[in-house]
Scaffold this motif. Sequence first.
Motif, short mmCIF file in Angstrom:
data_model
loop_
_atom_site.label_atom_id
_atom_site.label_comp_id
_atom_site.label_asym_id
_atom_site.label_seq_id
_atom_site.Cartn_x
_atom_site.Cartn_y
_atom_site.Cartn_z
N UNK A 18 -1.71 13.81 -3.49
CA UNK A 18 -0.62 13.66 -3.56
C UNK A 18 -0.55 13.69 -2.55
N UNK A 19 -0.63 13.76 -1.31
CA UNK A 19 0.06 13.36 -0.01
C UNK A 19 0.40 11.71 -0.02
N UNK A 20 -1.33 10.95 0.23
CA UNK A 20 -1.71 8.98 -0.36
C UNK A 20 -0.09 9.04 -1.54
N UNK A 21 -0.14 9.56 -2.52
CA UNK A 21 0.62 9.71 -3.60
C UNK A 21 1.85 9.11 -2.82
N UNK A 22 3.17 10.36 -1.89
CA UNK A 22 4.13 10.02 -1.05
C UNK A 22 3.95 9.06 0.08
N UNK A 23 2.87 8.99 0.31
CA UNK A 23 3.27 7.75 1.57
C UNK A 23 2.96 6.50 1.23
N UNK A 24 2.32 5.88 0.18
CA UNK A 24 1.77 4.89 -0.11
C UNK A 24 1.82 4.15 -1.30
N UNK A 25 1.70 3.22 -2.12
CA UNK A 25 2.49 2.29 -3.50
C UNK A 25 1.10 2.75 -4.10
N UNK A 26 -0.33 2.99 -3.60
CA UNK A 26 -1.57 3.40 -4.43
C UNK A 26 -1.61 2.00 -5.01
N UNK A 27 -2.01 0.85 -4.45
CA UNK A 27 -1.65 -0.11 -4.95
C UNK A 27 -3.57 -0.33 -5.57
N UNK A 28 -4.59 0.55 -5.49
CA UNK A 28 -6.07 0.92 -6.03
C UNK A 28 -5.77 1.75 -6.34
N UNK A 29 -4.73 2.66 -7.67
CA UNK A 29 -5.32 3.68 -8.70
C UNK A 29 -5.37 4.56 -7.45
N UNK A 30 -6.54 5.28 -7.36
CA UNK A 30 -6.89 6.72 -6.43
C UNK A 30 -6.69 6.09 -4.50
#
Length: 196
Positions: A183-195
């Motif tokens: 969830x924190x990564x989804x807040x910070x980045x575009x999750x270009x590679x899904x996970x």
Amino acid sequence: MESVYQVLRFLHVLGFVFMAIPLFNLIVVNERTLLGVPFQYHADRYMENIIRRGATRCFVFQGTVLATGVLMLLVGPLGIGTLWSNWVLLVKLLLLFTLMGLLSYVHLGLQPRIEAILATVNADTVPPADLPARLKPYRVRRKRLATLCLFLVITAIVLGLQVYGRFSVGLTVALILLAGLFAWRANQTLLRFGWI
Ligand code: HEM
């Protein structure tokens, strides 16, 4: 009755899959930031329409998960009384009510304030210089809450898988920590590679 139960189970799963709206809203918001302009009428209106209407959709999916969950208890082998004796079910119910409360706050508390600010401009007017700064506090809070909702949805899924048999405490804690990290990564980045 067996088939009814399986249909309810299918709708339960589909409902919480579609409750992934906070994940996709975070991606939309992060894509908007990458445009690099503080305010652009069409882009901002487009983003706000997705988020505003997404809330209504999410209420429907939350209602589906609640209704199918309760119905599965009523028609299935567990019985509605299990809600009080099976802590996993009780925590899932509380998480769902928390998610409904957070969504209500965003949709009825924050979103109307954003809409009120946006209503003062249109595609043909030059936006006032302070417009992005006036939108920012509501958008920042909304983004934080979307991150929290995403974490709670994944946590509920981790628990959902344990209605009949428990994972070890260590595995449950590890999966919930991973949910927080994602969830924190989804807040910070575009999750270009899904996970990631
Ligand atoms: C955000 C909320 C919820 C999520 C994410 C969630 C998630 C899940 C998941 C992942 C399963 C396992 C599905 C399977 O293995 O087939 C499940 C099963 C189940 N859930 Fe939920 N659930 C939620 C809320 C609820 C609520 C509020 C209730 C009841 C009041 C409920 C009742 C059940 C029951 C009875 C099952 C067992 C179905 C079966 O495998 O036979 N759930 N849930």
